[in-house]
Design an enzyme around this catalytic site. Structure first.
Site, PDB file in Angstrom:
ATOM      1  N   MET A  90      -9.654   0.427  12.665  1.00 18.07           N
ATOM      2  CA  MET A  90      -9.769   1.864  13.316  1.00 18.07           C
ATOM      3  C   MET A  90      -9.232   1.751  14.702  1.00 18.07           C
ATOM      4  SD  MET A  90     -10.544   3.785  10.952  1.00 18.07           S
ATOM      5  CE  MET A  90     -11.524   3.935   9.537  1.00 18.07           C
ATOM      6  N   HIS A  97      -3.866   3.982   3.785  1.00 14.68           N
ATOM      7  CA  HIS A  97      -4.294   5.313   4.327  1.00 14.68           C
ATOM      8  C   HIS A  97      -4.616   6.414   3.483  1.00 14.68           C
ATOM      9  CE1 HIS A  97      -4.528   8.610   7.308  1.00 14.68           C
ATOM     10  NE2 HIS A  97      -3.955   9.431   6.423  1.00 14.68           N
ATOM     11  N   GLU A 127       5.648   1.329  15.023  1.00 11.66           N
ATOM     12  CA  GLU A 127       5.004   1.982  16.363  1.00 11.66           C
ATOM     13  C   GLU A 127       4.484   3.517  16.149  1.00 11.66           C
ATOM     14  OE1 GLU A 127       7.892   1.236  15.689  1.00 11.66           O
ATOM     15  OE2 GLU A 127       9.748   2.829  16.421  1.00 11.66           O
ATOM     16  N   ASP A 134       0.736   5.696  11.333  1.00 10.03           N
ATOM     17  CA  ASP A 134       1.104   6.039   9.681  1.00 10.03           C
ATOM     18  C   ASP A 134       2.574   6.407   9.489  1.00 10.03           C
ATOM     19  OD1 ASP A 134      -1.703   5.644   9.089  1.00 10.03           O
ATOM     20  OD2 ASP A 134      -1.911   7.731   9.907  1.00 10.03           O
ATOM     21  N   GLU A 172      -7.068   3.842  -3.390  1.00 12.93           N
ATOM     22  CA  GLU A 172      -7.190   2.665  -2.689  1.00 12.93           C
ATOM     23  C   GLU A 172      -7.350   1.311  -3.097  1.00 12.93           C
ATOM     24  OE1 GLU A 172      -8.999   3.726   1.477  1.00 12.93           O
ATOM     25  OE2 GLU A 172      -9.166   5.591   0.780  1.00 12.93           O
TER      26      GLU A 172
HETATM   27  C1  GAR Z   1     -10.649   3.688   3.827  1.00 11.15           C
HETATM   28  O1  GAR Z   1     -10.723   5.083   3.062  1.00 11.15           O
HETATM   29  C2  GAR Z   1      -9.500   3.559   4.397  1.00 11.15           C
HETATM   30  O2  GAR Z   1      -8.231   4.242   3.829  1.00 11.15           O
HETATM   31  C3  GAR Z   1      -9.437   4.561   5.905  1.00 11.15           C
HETATM   32  O3  GAR Z   1     -10.970   4.154   6.227  1.00 11.15           O
HETATM   33  C4  GAR Z   1     -11.684   3.879   5.135  1.00 11.15           C
HETATM   34  C5  GAR Z   1     -12.258   2.408   5.391  1.00 11.15           C
HETATM   35  O4  GAR Z   1     -13.136   1.965   4.350  1.00 11.15           O
HETATM   36  N1  GAR Z   1      -8.614   4.161   6.999  1.00 11.15           N
HETATM   37  C6  GAR Z   1      -8.009   5.076   7.802  1.00 11.15           C
HETATM   38  O5  GAR Z   1      -8.442   6.135   7.599  1.00 11.15           O
HETATM   39  C7  GAR Z   1      -6.961   4.641   8.729  1.00 11.15           C
HETATM   40  N2  GAR Z   1      -6.275   5.622   9.206  1.00 11.15           N
HETATM   41  P1  GAR Z   1     -13.572   0.617   4.127  1.00 11.15           P
HETATM   42  O6  GAR Z   1     -13.900  -0.097   5.337  1.00 11.15           O
HETATM   43  O7  GAR Z   1     -14.587   0.676   3.363  1.00 11.15           O
HETATM   44  O8  GAR Z   1     -12.568  -0.058   3.371  1.00 11.15           O
END
Ligand code: GAR
Length: 210
Positions: free
Chosen positions: A97, A116, A154, A157, A187
């Protein structure tokens, strides 16, 4: 033909690390054959992802912006230094993040991928992360959402898409239930596949440049 050395991967995390776990499991199940997880870096000292890495016997590091005098530049310098010292060839952002600057993304061009939790170009870019993405998708009323793995450049997403997988939105869905299903049905499947795909490409390029 001589067997090629596996691609050295670093996974960057901030939270629970279920996507990291999916990669660890895919290496164990040989869904990923051409890469090994050499390092897990967290920008959050209390991330459960660090425990997952330790349980799998993977080296960890904690690099935070707070301990970099609050400076994004210094934070990224420390990340770059560590990634270069460990000779990392592929960086996977798995629930990481922090938006990385152009200087960082240019240092590792086509060597950083991100997962994402939506079908890009919907519900992505600045401010769209974690649960917010699913809240926005439900508020809009989409009937299909999903996940995307893409190269990182850069533009938040905005890099080239590698893989996507759709997930249907059910009646009475909450952001939390949708988040869980998108993780499970999309994912955790496409991220390991993308790691393998890109690793194969890196190995093929190694052979060409020799
Ligand atoms: C996941 O859903 C990932 O896609 C999202 O955060 C979560 C992390 O979960 N990422 C974003 O939103 C990035 N823009 P995790 O720590 O259990 O993998």
């Amino acid at each position: 033909m001589k067997k090629q050395r596996k691609v050295k991967v670093a996974v960057l995390v901030s939270g629970g690390g279920t996507n990291l776990q999916a990669i660890i499991d895919a290496v164990a199940a040989k869904v990923i054959k051409n890469a090994e997880i050499s390092l897990v870096i967290s920008n959050n000292a209390s991330a459960y992802a660090l425990t997952r890495a330790e349980n799998a016997g993977i080296k960890t590091a904690i690099i935070t912006k707070k301990e970099s005098d609050g400076s994004q530049e210094l934070f990224e310098d420390r990340l770059i230094e560590r990634l270069k010292n460990d000779e990392i060839e592929l960086i996977v952002l798995a629930g990481f993040m922090s938006i990385l600057s152009e200087r960082f993304t240019k240092t590792f061009e086509r060597r950083i991928i991100n997962v994402h939790p939506s079908l890009i170009p919907s519900f992505c870019g600045k401010g769209f992360y974690g649960l917010h993405v699913h809240e926005a998708a439900l508020a809009y009323g989409v009937k299909v959402t999903g996940a995307t793995v893409h190269f990182v450049n850069e533009i938040p997403d905005g890099g080239e898409i590698i893989l996507q997988k759709s997930v249907s939105v059910k009646k009475g869905e909450t952001p939390e239930s949708l988040q869980q299903r998108v993780m499970r049905q999309a994912e955790w499947i496409i991220l390991p596949r993308a790691v393998e795909l890109v690793s194969k490409e890196i190995i093929a390029n190694r052979k060409v440049s020799k």
